[in-house]
Design a protein around this motif. Structure first.
Motif, PDB file in Angstrom:
ATOM      1  N   THR A  60       0.833  -1.203   0.000  1.00  9.68           N
ATOM      2  CA  THR A  60       0.000   0.000   0.000  1.00  9.68           C
ATOM      3  C   THR A  60       0.871   1.257   0.000  1.00  9.68           C
ATOM      4  O   THR A  60       0.589   2.224  -0.704  1.00  9.68           O
TER       5      THR A  60
ATOM      6  N   ASP B  80      -5.992  -0.949  -4.853  1.00  3.11           N
ATOM      7  CA  ASP B  80      -5.469  -1.513  -3.611  1.00  3.11           C
ATOM      8  C   ASP B  80      -6.431  -2.575  -3.087  1.00  3.11           C
ATOM      9  O   ASP B  80      -7.459  -2.259  -2.500  1.00  3.11           O
ATOM     10  N   GLU B  81      -6.089  -3.825  -3.300  1.00  5.11           N
ATOM     11  CA  GLU B  81      -6.921  -4.953  -2.865  1.00  5.11           C
ATOM     12  C   GLU B  81      -8.394  -4.699  -3.183  1.00  5.11           C
ATOM     13  O   GLU B  81      -9.234  -4.697  -2.274  1.00  5.11           O
TER      14      GLU B  81
HETATM   15 MG   LIG Z   1      -2.170  -2.746   2.169  1.00  6.89          MG
END
Ligand SMILES: [Mg+2]
Ligand SMILES: Nc1ncnc2c1ncn2[C@@H]1O[C@H](COP(=O)(O)OP(=O)(O)O)[C@@H](O)[C@H]1O
Length: 271
Positions: free
Chosen positions: A52, A167-168
């Motif tokens: 991240t 992000d995910e």
């Molecule tokens: Mg992360």
């Protein structure tokens, strides 16, 4: 009718380190990477390895402690997020609950200097691209998780960013939907030729969607390669364990003959 295009650009990190506040250990430690324009590259690794942080530095949401970041060959290291041509799709979708789907997608276009007509047309084109043409008047709360995620993707796409970050993006979806949405993201990326940097901790997901995978571990890059390279030639035990259903054995190389070797594995002798 407006059409969504791609302004895909490359991303380069030169010896980038990020140390947060007073922490001693870097969250990202001297990493260098190059992401070609028009490719989908995944940052893959366990929780806390720095994925991240890496993504947020591309976006300009975190500033590097040292090193350089280039987008499309231009040095953006000191540019704030608002001056970078990058969009991010968050895990939580981050839609405005009081705005309709169309208003959510239009948001941002106004700031980017598009007129009313262009904004309307682009939003329509964006929603069509993600298969939500008939959902423009709904509120986010009237959509399923997968549909909300697609609105977030449309909202990012209509800005025609140089780089699109995820992000995910699938963590809040159930297993079946996860597979479908990831295929949709990959399809749009290939259709438009977008540069996508995609963060996940799920190796299966990474293997399924990526042109290239950058495996991270403890703030550094463990290996950078195509899914096939990582699967067939892991650079180290961490990658082998993380990527495959690996069987690892302790063995001893007793002699090397040309391209081959003699290896002792327990009581067996392998040539
Ligand atoms: Mg992360
Ligand atoms: N805002 C922050 N302040 C201090 N430490 C942080 C912050 N964000 C992340 N970290 C730390 O940096 C490391 C990397 O975190 P992160 O980039 O979020 O990893 P990942 O996304 O791979 O789980 C972790 O040790 C995390 O605790």
């Amino acid at each position: 009718m407006a059409e969504i295009r791609s302004n895909a650009a490359s991303v380069e990190f030169r010896n980038v380190t990020k140390i947060y506040g007073r922490s001693k250990a870097p969250a990202v430690n001297d990493i260098s990477l190059f992401i070609e324009a028009g490719k989908l590259v995944t940052l893959l690794g366990p929780s806390g390895c720095g994925k991240t942080t890496t993504l947020r530095m591309i976006a300009g949401l975190e500033m590097v402690t040292s090193g350089q970041i280039l987008i499309g060959g231009a040095d953006v290291t000191r540019l704030p997020a608002t001056d970078r041509d990058v969009s991010m799709v968050f895990q939580s979708y981050a839609l405005f609950p009081h705005m309709t789907v169309t208003q959510n997608v239009e948001y941002g276009l106004g700031f980017s200097g598009f007129g009313k007509k262009e904004t309307t047309e682009r939003a329509r084109a964006g929603l069509e691209l993600v298969g939500l043409s008939n959902f423009g008047d709904r509120l986010p709360s009237q959509l399923s998780g997968g549909q909300q995620q697609r609105v977030a993707v449309a909202r990012a796409l209509v800005l025609e960013p140089q780089v699109l970050l995820f992000d995910e993006p699938l963590s809040n979806l159930d297993a079946k939907l996860r597979r479908r949405v990831r295929e949709e993201i990959r399809e749009i990326q290939q259709k438009l030729g977008l540069t996508v940097v995609y963060v996940t901790h799920d190796q299966e997901e990474a293997l399924a969607v990526s042109d290239r995978i950058i495996v991270m571990n403890n703030a550094v890059i463990a290996q950078d390669g195509t899914p096939r390279e990582l699967y067939e030639q892991p650079a180290n035990a961490f990658v082998a364990d993380f990527i495959g259903e690996a069987n690892m054995f302790q063995c001893e190389v007793v002699s090397v003959e040309g391209d081959g070797a003699t290896v002792h594995l327990g009581s067996a002798v392998l040539k």
